[in-house]
Scaffold this motif. Structure first.
Motif, PDB file in Angstrom:
ATOM      1  N   TYR A  76      22.647  23.774  59.013  1.00  0.00           N
ATOM      2  CA  TYR A  76      21.959  23.223  57.837  1.00  0.00           C
ATOM      3  C   TYR A  76      22.983  22.635  56.864  1.00  0.00           C
ATOM      4  O   TYR A  76      22.824  21.519  56.359  1.00  0.00           O
ATOM      5  CB  TYR A  76      21.174  24.322  57.119  1.00  0.00           C
ATOM      6  CG  TYR A  76      19.976  24.869  57.848  1.00  0.00           C
ATOM      7  CD1 TYR A  76      19.538  24.324  59.055  1.00  0.00           C
ATOM      8  CD2 TYR A  76      19.265  25.952  57.334  1.00  0.00           C
ATOM      9  CE1 TYR A  76      18.439  24.836  59.717  1.00  0.00           C
ATOM     10  CE2 TYR A  76      18.160  26.469  57.983  1.00  0.00           C
ATOM     11  CZ  TYR A  76      17.747  25.917  59.178  1.00  0.00           C
ATOM     12  OH  TYR A  76      16.661  26.432  59.824  1.00  0.00           O
ATOM     13  N   PHE A  77      24.024  23.410  56.585  1.00  0.00           N
ATOM     14  CA  PHE A  77      25.046  22.975  55.620  1.00  0.00           C
ATOM     15  C   PHE A  77      25.714  21.681  56.058  1.00  0.00           C
ATOM     16  O   PHE A  77      25.850  20.738  55.274  1.00  0.00           O
ATOM     17  CB  PHE A  77      26.085  24.079  55.449  1.00  0.00           C
ATOM     18  CG  PHE A  77      27.342  23.619  54.768  1.00  0.00           C
ATOM     19  CD1 PHE A  77      27.358  23.324  53.417  1.00  0.00           C
ATOM     20  CD2 PHE A  77      28.514  23.455  55.501  1.00  0.00           C
ATOM     21  CE1 PHE A  77      28.516  22.874  52.796  1.00  0.00           C
ATOM     22  CE2 PHE A  77      29.679  23.017  54.890  1.00  0.00           C
ATOM     23  CZ  PHE A  77      29.681  22.723  53.536  1.00  0.00           C
ATOM     24  N   LEU A  78      26.144  21.610  57.325  1.00  0.00           N
ATOM     25  CA  LEU A  78      26.862  20.417  57.804  1.00  0.00           C
ATOM     26  C   LEU A  78      25.961  19.196  57.824  1.00  0.00           C
ATOM     27  O   LEU A  78      26.408  18.076  57.545  1.00  0.00           O
ATOM     28  CB  LEU A  78      27.439  20.678  59.194  1.00  0.00           C
ATOM     29  CG  LEU A  78      28.598  21.674  59.229  1.00  0.00           C
ATOM     30  CD1 LEU A  78      28.963  22.022  60.668  1.00  0.00           C
ATOM     31  CD2 LEU A  78      29.812  21.124  58.494  1.00  0.00           C
ATOM     32  N   SER A  79      24.692  19.385  58.142  1.00  0.00           N
ATOM     33  CA  SER A  79      23.765  18.251  58.133  1.00  0.00           C
ATOM     34  C   SER A  79      23.572  17.699  56.724  1.00  0.00           C
ATOM     35  O   SER A  79      23.645  16.492  56.496  1.00  0.00           O
ATOM     36  CB  SER A  79      22.418  18.673  58.715  1.00  0.00           C
ATOM     37  OG  SER A  79      21.493  17.605  58.656  1.00  0.00           O
ATOM     38  N   ALA A 110      16.159  17.799  56.899  1.00  0.00           N
ATOM     39  CA  ALA A 110      15.049  18.592  57.417  1.00  0.00           C
ATOM     40  C   ALA A 110      14.377  17.886  58.588  1.00  0.00           C
ATOM     41  O   ALA A 110      14.064  18.505  59.612  1.00  0.00           O
ATOM     42  CB  ALA A 110      14.033  18.869  56.298  1.00  0.00           C
ATOM     43  N   ASP A 111      14.176  16.579  58.462  1.00  0.00           N
ATOM     44  CA  ASP A 111      13.588  15.806  59.568  1.00  0.00           C
ATOM     45  C   ASP A 111      14.498  15.819  60.797  1.00  0.00           C
ATOM     46  O   ASP A 111      14.020  15.983  61.928  1.00  0.00           O
ATOM     47  CB  ASP A 111      13.345  14.361  59.127  1.00  0.00           C
ATOM     48  CG  ASP A 111      12.231  14.243  58.090  1.00  0.00           C
ATOM     49  OD1 ASP A 111      11.449  15.200  57.961  1.00  0.00           O
ATOM     50  OD2 ASP A 111      12.171  13.194  57.425  1.00  0.00           O
ATOM     51  N   ALA A 112      15.803  15.654  60.578  1.00  0.00           N
ATOM     52  CA  ALA A 112      16.741  15.621  61.699  1.00  0.00           C
ATOM     53  C   ALA A 112      16.840  16.971  62.394  1.00  0.00           C
ATOM     54  O   ALA A 112      17.068  17.032  63.609  1.00  0.00           O
ATOM     55  CB  ALA A 112      18.122  15.183  61.208  1.00  0.00           C
ATOM     56  N   LEU A 113      16.678  18.052  61.623  1.00  0.00           N
ATOM     57  CA  LEU A 113      16.811  19.402  62.180  1.00  0.00           C
ATOM     58  C   LEU A 113      15.479  19.978  62.648  1.00  0.00           C
ATOM     59  O   LEU A 113      15.441  21.098  63.186  1.00  0.00           O
ATOM     60  CB  LEU A 113      17.418  20.328  61.120  1.00  0.00           C
ATOM     61  CG  LEU A 113      18.862  20.038  60.721  1.00  0.00           C
ATOM     62  CD1 LEU A 113      19.212  20.776  59.428  1.00  0.00           C
ATOM     63  CD2 LEU A 113      19.824  20.417  61.839  1.00  0.00           C
ATOM     64  N   PHE A 114      14.381  19.235  62.412  1.00  0.00           N
ATOM     65  CA  PHE A 114      13.042  19.671  62.801  1.00  0.00           C
ATOM     66  C   PHE A 114      12.660  21.006  62.134  1.00  0.00           C
ATOM     67  O   PHE A 114      12.149  21.924  62.779  1.00  0.00           O
ATOM     68  CB  PHE A 114      12.926  19.791  64.334  1.00  0.00           C
ATOM     69  CG  PHE A 114      13.195  18.503  65.054  1.00  0.00           C
ATOM     70  CD1 PHE A 114      12.246  17.484  65.081  1.00  0.00           C
ATOM     71  CD2 PHE A 114      14.413  18.286  65.680  1.00  0.00           C
ATOM     72  CE1 PHE A 114      12.501  16.296  65.742  1.00  0.00           C
ATOM     73  CE2 PHE A 114      14.677  17.108  66.342  1.00  0.00           C
ATOM     74  CZ  PHE A 114      13.717  16.096  66.363  1.00  0.00           C
ATOM     75  N   VAL A 115      12.974  21.098  60.851  1.00  0.00           N
ATOM     76  CA  VAL A 115      12.566  22.258  60.054  1.00  0.00           C
ATOM     77  C   VAL A 115      11.918  21.735  58.784  1.00  0.00           C
ATOM     78  O   VAL A 115      12.034  20.556  58.435  1.00  0.00           O
ATOM     79  CB  VAL A 115      13.765  23.171  59.699  1.00  0.00           C
ATOM     80  CG1 VAL A 115      14.414  23.720  60.952  1.00  0.00           C
ATOM     81  CG2 VAL A 115      14.797  22.419  58.838  1.00  0.00           C
ATOM     82  N   THR A 116      11.225  22.610  58.090  1.00  0.00           N
ATOM     83  CA  THR A 116      10.640  22.209  56.814  1.00  0.00           C
ATOM     84  C   THR A 116      11.720  22.162  55.741  1.00  0.00           C
ATOM     85  O   THR A 116      12.763  22.812  55.857  1.00  0.00           O
ATOM     86  CB  THR A 116       9.537  23.193  56.382  1.00  0.00           C
ATOM     87  OG1 THR A 116      10.131  24.471  56.128  1.00  0.00           O
ATOM     88  CG2 THR A 116       8.469  23.326  57.461  1.00  0.00           C
ATOM     89  N   GLN A 117      11.444  21.410  54.696  1.00  0.00           N
ATOM     90  CA  GLN A 117      12.415  21.308  53.608  1.00  0.00           C
ATOM     91  C   GLN A 117      12.615  22.663  52.930  1.00  0.00           C
ATOM     92  O   GLN A 117      13.734  23.007  52.525  1.00  0.00           O
ATOM     93  CB  GLN A 117      11.946  20.267  52.595  1.00  0.00           C
ATOM     94  CG  GLN A 117      12.971  19.987  51.496  1.00  0.00           C
ATOM     95  CD  GLN A 117      12.588  18.780  50.662  1.00  0.00           C
ATOM     96  OE1 GLN A 117      11.947  17.860  51.147  1.00  0.00           O
ATOM     97  NE2 GLN A 117      12.966  18.792  49.399  1.00  0.00           N
ATOM     98  N   SER A 118      11.548  23.453  52.822  1.00  0.00           N
ATOM     99  CA  SER A 118      11.678  24.774  52.201  1.00  0.00           C
ATOM    100  C   SER A 118      12.532  25.706  53.054  1.00  0.00           C
ATOM    101  O   SER A 118      13.329  26.488  52.515  1.00  0.00           O
ATOM    102  CB  SER A 118      10.294  25.386  51.982  1.00  0.00           C
ATOM    103  OG  SER A 118       9.613  25.561  53.216  1.00  0.00           O
TER     104      SER A 118
END
Length: 308
Positions: free
Chosen positions: A8-11, A22-30
């Motif tokens: 998360y940090f590096l992205s 969040a879109d690139a990692l396929f997770v929610t922004q929260s």
């Protein structure tokens, strides 16, 4: 500290935007925000400065980024070691290459590697030599193809090949009939060269200094191909490494430079002490014969003669 938090940090350090990451990692922004807050709480410092909707790395974030990237690279190397047992069916390989090598030696190796290991994601980046060394140290490249020796102690460099430097001119240039030239003979000859920030230019400048000559540099351009194109008419001449000189075109002529003998050496660059993945080793194994196949013969090639 969890791996997902480092990812998360590096992205976010790369995008400086929560939504994009969040879109690139396929997770929610929260989920992403929560992971970053957990990481910052564990480290006890903010890693980002919040600027409106955007984010910027804090001073602590800058200090932490390279360590996080190296940690993930080492874990990826461990995962790659496991993938090695599957004959390189999966994995990634990040390679940095300086421009003149990228267009002349690397494509054949890339094609061969991709055909043999289609499951391995190969990324080849066009970079300057200094950038390659920095990204290797930061753990963001697995292999570099640049100059030998390396300029940083953290980098190991293996000799790959060497090539003589040539003066390249249009066939109508007064020096077009020369086969060999002492550097002292270039006093007063209008030159088009790479800028001084390039390692090849620094090599050329050092050779001129050794010969006791101040070069007459009329033009500076950041592309060898552009320099050759600029010399296709008029009085300009350029200095290029052997392979570029020999493929300059049928209307161009090259003379090997002597006194002092000026040689550019290429090398394979690795981060010192880092594990070398099977993918990187296999790419190198395919690269060496590709270089041998493109080596210039001692004869006319593309209208430009190789002289010894």
């Amino acid at each position: 500290m969890e791996l997902r938090q480092l990812r998360y940090f590096l992205s976010v350090a790369e995008t400086e935007h929560l939504t994009q990451s969040a879109d690139a990692l396929f997770v929610t922004q929260s989920t992403l925000s929560h992971g970053l807050r957990q990481l910052e709480a564990e480290l006890g410092v903010p890693l980002f400065d919040r600027l409106g909707r955007g984010l910027r790395l804090s001073q602590a974030g800058h200090a932490f980024r390279d360590h996080a990237a190296r940690a993930l690279q080492e874990l990826e190397a461990g995962r790659q070691a496991v993938a090695d047992m599957s004959a390189l069916q999966t994995g990634t390989l990040q390679v940095g290459v300086i421009p003149t090598f990228l267009t002349r030696f690397v494509p054949d190796a890339v094609a061969a590697f991709s055909a043999r290991y289609p499951g391995v994601q190969l990324t080849v980046r066009d970079l300057r030599s200094g950038q390659i060394e920095e990204l290797l140290i930061a753990g963001r490249l697995d292999l570099g193809i640049a100059f030998h020796p390396a300029s940083r102690e953290e980098i190991e460099a293996e000799p790959l090949f060497e090539e003589r430097m040539h003066l390249v001119v249009h066939q109508g240039h007064p020096l077009a009939r020369r086969q060999r030239l002492r550097l002292a003979e270039l006093a007063g000859v209008p030159l088009a060269l790479l800028p001084a920030s390039f390692a090849t230019r620094r090599l050329i400048d050092a050779a001129f200094a050794q010969a006791g000559v101040t070069p007459l540099v009329r033009v500076e351009m950041e592309s060898v191909d552009a320099l050759l194109q600029a010399c296709r008419s008029g009085p300009l001449a350029t200095i290029a490494a052997e392979h570029a000189a020999l493929h300059a075109g049928p209307d161009m002529r090259a003379a090997v430079l002597t006194e002092p003998r000026t040689v550019r050496r290429a090398g394979l660059l690795w981060r010192r002490g880092a594990s070398r993945s099977a993918a990187a080793r296999e790419f190198v194994a395919l690269l060496r014969p590709a270089i041998a196949r493109t080596a210039a013969p001692p004869s006319l090639q593309g209208g430009v003669a190789q002289q010894e």
